[in-house]
Scaffold this active site. Structure first.
Site, mmCIF file in Angstrom:
data_model
loop_
_atom_site.group_PDB
_atom_site.id
_atom_site.type_symbol
_atom_site.label_atom_id
_atom_site.label_comp_id
_atom_site.label_asym_id
_atom_site.label_seq_id
_atom_site.Cartn_x
_atom_site.Cartn_y
_atom_site.Cartn_z
ATOM 1 C CE LYS A 39 9.126 -20.373 19.000
ATOM 2 N NZ LYS A 39 10.192 -20.338 17.979
ATOM 3 C CE LYS B 47 15.036 -26.289 7.597
ATOM 4 N NZ LYS B 47 15.961 -25.152 7.616
ATOM 5 C CG ASP C 210 6.500 -26.681 5.353
ATOM 6 O OD1 ASP C 210 7.556 -26.226 5.828
ATOM 7 O OD2 ASP C 210 5.780 -27.487 5.961
ATOM 8 C CG HIS C 211 10.844 -22.324 5.894
ATOM 9 N ND1 HIS C 211 9.904 -21.697 6.667
ATOM 10 C CD2 HIS C 211 11.760 -22.825 6.731
ATOM 11 C CE1 HIS C 211 10.247 -21.824 7.935
ATOM 12 N NE2 HIS C 211 11.368 -22.491 8.008
ATOM 13 N NE ARG D 149 -2.566 -1.559 3.241
ATOM 14 C CZ ARG D 149 -3.277 -1.876 4.315
ATOM 15 N NH1 ARG D 149 -4.554 -1.617 4.357
ATOM 16 N NH2 ARG D 149 -2.713 -2.448 5.353
ATOM 17 C CD GLU E 23 12.263 -23.002 16.716
ATOM 18 O OE1 GLU E 23 12.487 -22.082 15.913
ATOM 19 O OE2 GLU E 23 11.174 -23.149 17.301
ATOM 20 C CG HIS F 129 8.111 -26.566 9.678
ATOM 21 N ND1 HIS F 129 7.768 -26.103 8.437
ATOM 22 C CD2 HIS F 129 8.319 -25.471 10.446
ATOM 23 C CE1 HIS F 129 7.788 -24.779 8.453
ATOM 24 N NE2 HIS F 129 8.107 -24.376 9.672
#
Lengths: 514, 433
Positions: A364, A206, A201-202, A69, A240, A264
């Protein structure tokens, strides 16, 4: 450190490899990024495109049209991107000046039909200027709330009419649950054909995730033992070390289940367990993934609290490096019941996997950053030898997704010395040792594939729905009776709540400590 | 992938009427259809070998311009019959020339320009112009035109992306005269590719006229006198024109296999200590081997000191060269022609490669790459016992010219591959005068 790392990288580069990775060149086209003023564009998308440009994988007839925008001009968009990528730009100034000539900007509110109509005119002008032949990839890097309406305005403006020349890339999360994903699929599919929709889906970008397919289906030794007759259980972990960081706003409404497991971890599960496709073809592969997800279920759907543990990190760390608890993180509700850790047990009801438990966990603020798939094989039927460790260790195949990408195999050998005692040893394959070259960032691969029109590494509508359906009993429970699936606190920097260990201890198993 | 024939029989028109006819066709006849905004592909398609094999009755027609198994088999059979050495490749220009000395009056339909490989038609060329010279040098110019649009079930959406086919056929003199009508047929706003699908020796003035920058040139440096092939490559690259060489593209599996041998970081330091490079090749056309040697030398930063001819068996000469590494040490390079049972399709195919590295304080490393179709005993022999040996088989490329061409068209490359741009001048210097 930085300089040394660069020198090391230089030393380790294979000079004969430079310039060879050009197998597939993208067809002339224009990539349109909606949400071009957002973080993802300058953090991931433009760097990935610049990388593709430097690898000579983009055609000369190529353009990127940023849309948002804000009333920026082409020049302003270019200079903002240059600023955001200042380090890369300073290292490759000449390449950047060529690449940035492909960057354009159009102020567009995706909710406004007249804006999108005007966009069509601008795209035609770019087609003439850059000979992009009407091939367009629309990347929706906007709030998930606008995925459906964004697709509608694009379709109404006739921009999705040609299924061979227009594609839409949609970021995660695709829906919040089974119902919303199904509804979103209906909207999106009404705007174009399924072949035009690329749900990203990143994790699938991989190298090591893709390697699961190659390892399984390019080797004959694994497939005969890749089933319930030989495999005792499978663990899939995505750990993580970081906390919620700046994503509290999003994370509070999603939690680990929606943020990591539904996409994932489920994709890793599908690639690990799917049947061999008849050919290496996007639809054949996605058919098999969808089939195995449709056969998957929580270990106890009637009483899901018995097969799932939720946790939330509390403060921890050391006096020298204290770690804040989740509820004390900026932007987080001090009484939050959002899970930052989840572990669960699944089954797959098909001939290959009946009765084999699959354990998934993610969290995490765990001690290590790692993703891996561990297949534990059944024990030898008779123990002929004394084991150095008391009992023989079951064979394990470990697919290391990140870091230290590669694979390992744990098996028993004769311990040196008199007598016949056995002990486990590891056999390792490391991407670094074998190839040296760092692999592309996930977005480089996925953007290239989307522009190539190759949907193999993107999730199809039925896969997404099957994945949501799999976790529906848990999502409903969290919604309707959260006390039945309580949040177990765990100290930041530990491997999660003790309740997660109990989940496996019931079967006499333990999580692998990597 | 089977080639497609144009659906409509092309219309023969007087050359002067072609531009007007096409303009009229697009403005009136195909109202509602848009020409594909893609590219023009201009093909020099002499197909001398096919024409001569047909004329001498060795194969039946039609003249299609495509290499197929039947043609290659007939060409292989013709090699000894024409008194050419066994190492002659079936597509070598010498064979077409030798066949030209033999009697024969067989004729066939000439469908050049009307066979469009599916891989190429998938890219929907806006205009496909074929220059088809005939054996009869005095044949007048014929021009054929056909327009095509996708069938309804093949249409992909909003706009019809139609294209047209123009064939200019005749003797060499007539084709030269027809050049004047080409310029208005080339859409100025679209990229234009010029595929010189013939020997790089022939008709230099015609090549000059067709391949004007910024048109993108595609050649095959395995066809024509090696010196002329390399000089032309170098000259064109130096002008900044986008040059693609099919012979270079066919080296892909060799470059990939060699790079693969040095992917493990533990081996990469050995690349700084190369002392010897040997390349074995088929026949006497060394360009492919030279390009490979030049690519290796360029990537490893070697400096050429000298190059010279090496006498070989049966009058065939090899090429020797001395390079200097960055540390001042010497690297010896040898390219040798070796006899093979059955030659591959194109002249100068590679048989094997050996790279010897002598890292200080370690055992020497010997990397040997062998072509899939044969052994490389010469390279495996002699003194490798004390070395760390890494041996790989290089797969044969299995793509047709048209597939390679389609890959180029799909990519829209508008500049020369930098690896080729660096290797070609060095290869030209490597070829002794």
């Amino acid at each position: 450190m930085g300089k040394r790392a660069i020198e090391m990288a230089h030393t380790l580069t294979n000079p004969l490899r430079v310039g060879l990775r050009q197998e597939r060149v993208i067809s002339p086209q224009c990539l349109v990024i909606f949400g071009a003023s957002g973080d993802l564009t300058h953090r991931k998308l433009i760097p990935a495109l610049f990388e593709l440009f430097r690898q000579r994988r983009l055609p000369s007839e190529f353009a990127v049209l940023g849309c948002a925008r804000r009333p920026w001009s082409d020049e302003e968009f270019r200079s903002r991107m240059a600023e955001a990528l200042s380090e890369e730009v300073s290292q490759h100034q000449s390449a950047w000046s060529q690449f940035s000539a492909c960057l354009f900007y159009e102020p567009v509110d995706l909710q406004q039909q007249q804006d999108v109509e005007r966009l069509g005119t601008r795209l035609e002008a770019i087609d003439r200027l850059k000979a992009t032949r009407g091939n367009r990839t629309f990347y929706l890097s906007v709030s998930p709330a606008f995925y459906g309406s964004g697709c509608r305005t694009l379709a109404n403006a006739g921009l999705l009419k040609d299924p061979n020349r227009s594609r839409v890339v949609i970021e995660k999360p695709f829906g919040r649950d089974y119902g919303s994903a199904e509804q979103l699929n209906r909207i999106v599919q009404a705007c174009g054909q399924e072949q035009q929709i690329f749900r990203i889906d990143h994790y699938l970008g991989k190298e090591t995730v893709q390697n699961i397919l190659v390892l399984r289906f390019a080797n004959t030794i694994f497939e005969p033992i890749w089933n319930r007759n030989y495999i005792a259980n499978v663990q899939i972990t995505a750990a993580e070390t970081v906390g919620v960081e700046e994503r509290a706003g999003y994370y509070e409404s999603s939690g680990a289940l929606r943020d990591m497991v539904q996409n994932h971890l489920t994709q890793m599960l599908a690639l690990t367990t799917m049947e061999a496709p008849g050919r290496f073809d996007p639809e054949a592969i996605r058919n098999e993934k969808a089939k195995v997800l449709q056969a998957s279920r929580l270990a106890n759907e009637e009483e899901p609290w018995k097969c799932c543990v939720r946790g939330q990190y509390s403060e921890g760390g050391s006096p020298a490096m204290p770690l804040t608890g989740y509820r004390a993180e900026p932007g987080v509700n001090p009484n939050s019941t959002t899970e930052t850790y989840v572990a669960m047990k699944l089954f797959i009801d098909n001939w290959r996997w009946q009765g084999v438990p699959f354990y998934l966990r993610t969290g995490k603020r765990l001690p290590k950053r790692l993703s891996e798939v561990v297949l534990t094989f059944r024990e030898a039927p008779v123990h002929l030898f004394d084991a150095a460790g008391g009992s023989p260790t079951a064979n394990q195949l470990i697919l290391r997704i990140q870091p230290d990408e590669g694979a390992g195999f744990v098996f028993e050998v004769k311990a040196p010395g008199s007598g016949m005692r056995s002990r486990p040893v590891d056999m390792h394959f490391s991407y670094d040792e074998s190839f040296g070259e760092p692999s592309d960032e996930g977005y480089v691969r996925l953007l290239a594939d989307a522009m190539l029109g190759d949907p193999t590494l993107f999730t199809r509508s039925d896969e997404v729905e099957a994945a949501w359906r799999l976790y529906t009993p848990l999502l409903e429970l969290i919604e309707d009776a959260p006390w039945q699936l309580p949040i177990h606190p765990y100290e930041a920097g530990t491997w999660g709540p003790g309740a997660a260990d109990n989940l496996m201890a019931e079967e006499g198993l333990m999580w692998r400590r990597p | 992938m089977a080639p497609q024939l144009t659906l409509q029989a092309p219309l023969a028109l007087p050359p002067s009427e072609v531009p007007g006819y096409l303009n009229n066709l697009w403005s009136e006849g195909l109202l509602g259809s848009a020409g594909a905004a893609t590219f023009t592909l201009l093909v020099w398609e002499p197909s001398w070998l096919q024409q001569q094999l047909i004329r001498t009755g060795r194969i039946d027609g039609p003249i299609s311009g495509l290499l197929n198994e039947e043609l290659l088999e007939a060409a292989r059979e013709a090699i000894p019959a024409c008194g050419l050495p066994c190492s002659t490749a079936p597509t070598a220009t010498e064979l077409a020339w030798a066949l030209g000395q033999q009697p024969g009056e067989h004729t066939a339909d000439d469908l050049r320009g009307q066979f469009v490989d599916r891989a190429i038609s998938a890219h929907r060329p806006r205009r496909l112009i074929t220059l088809a010279p005939t054996l009869a040098a005095d044949k007048p110019l014929e021009t054929l035109v056909a327009a095509y649009c996708p069938l309804p079930e093949e249409r992909s959406g909003s706009e019809d992306a139609c294209g047209d086919v123009v064939v200019l056929r005749g003797g060499m003199g007539a084709l030269h005269q027809g050049l004047a009508m080409l310029q208005p047929l080339i859409e100025p706003d679209l990229p234009c590719w010029v595929w010189w699908n013939g020997s790089m020796d022939e008709s230099p003035e015609l090549l000059e006229a067709l391949a004007v920058p910024p048109r993108r040139l595609v050649v095959d440096s395995s066809s024509g006198d090696p010196r002329r092939c390399l000089d032309l490559l170098v000259e064109r690259i130096a002008t900044g024109q986008a040059v693609n060489d099919l012979n270079w593209l066919r080296l892909r599996s060799w470059r990939e296999s060699l790079a693969m041998a040095f992917d493990p970081p533990s081996r990469q330091s050995a690349l700084d200590r190369v002392v010897q490079l040997d390349i074995d090749m088929e026949g006497h056309h060394p360009v492919k081997g030279l390009l490979l040697a030049a690519w290796i030398a360029d990537r490893l930063g070697w400096h050429l000191q000298s190059s010279y001819w090496i006498p070989g068996d049966e009058g065939q000469q090899g090429i020797g060269a001395e390079f200097e590494r960055n540390d001042g040490e010497s690297v010896q390079v040898r390219l040798m022609p070796v006899p093979v049972g059955i030659t591959k399709t194109h002249p100068g195919a590679l048989v094997g490669l050996r790279l010897i590295c002598a890292p200080p304080g370690q055992a020497p490393l010997c990397v040997i790459l062998c072509s899939e179709s044969g052994g490389c005993m010469r390279l495996e022999a002699g003194g490798a016992a004390s070395m760390e040996l890494a041996e790989e088989v290089v797969p044969l490329p299995n793509e047709s010219e048209e597939m390679e061409m389609a890959r180029l068209l799909g990519g829209g490359h508008d500049s020369t591959n930098p690896l080729l741009a660096a290797a070609a001048p060095l290869a030209a210097k490597l070829l002794p005068q």
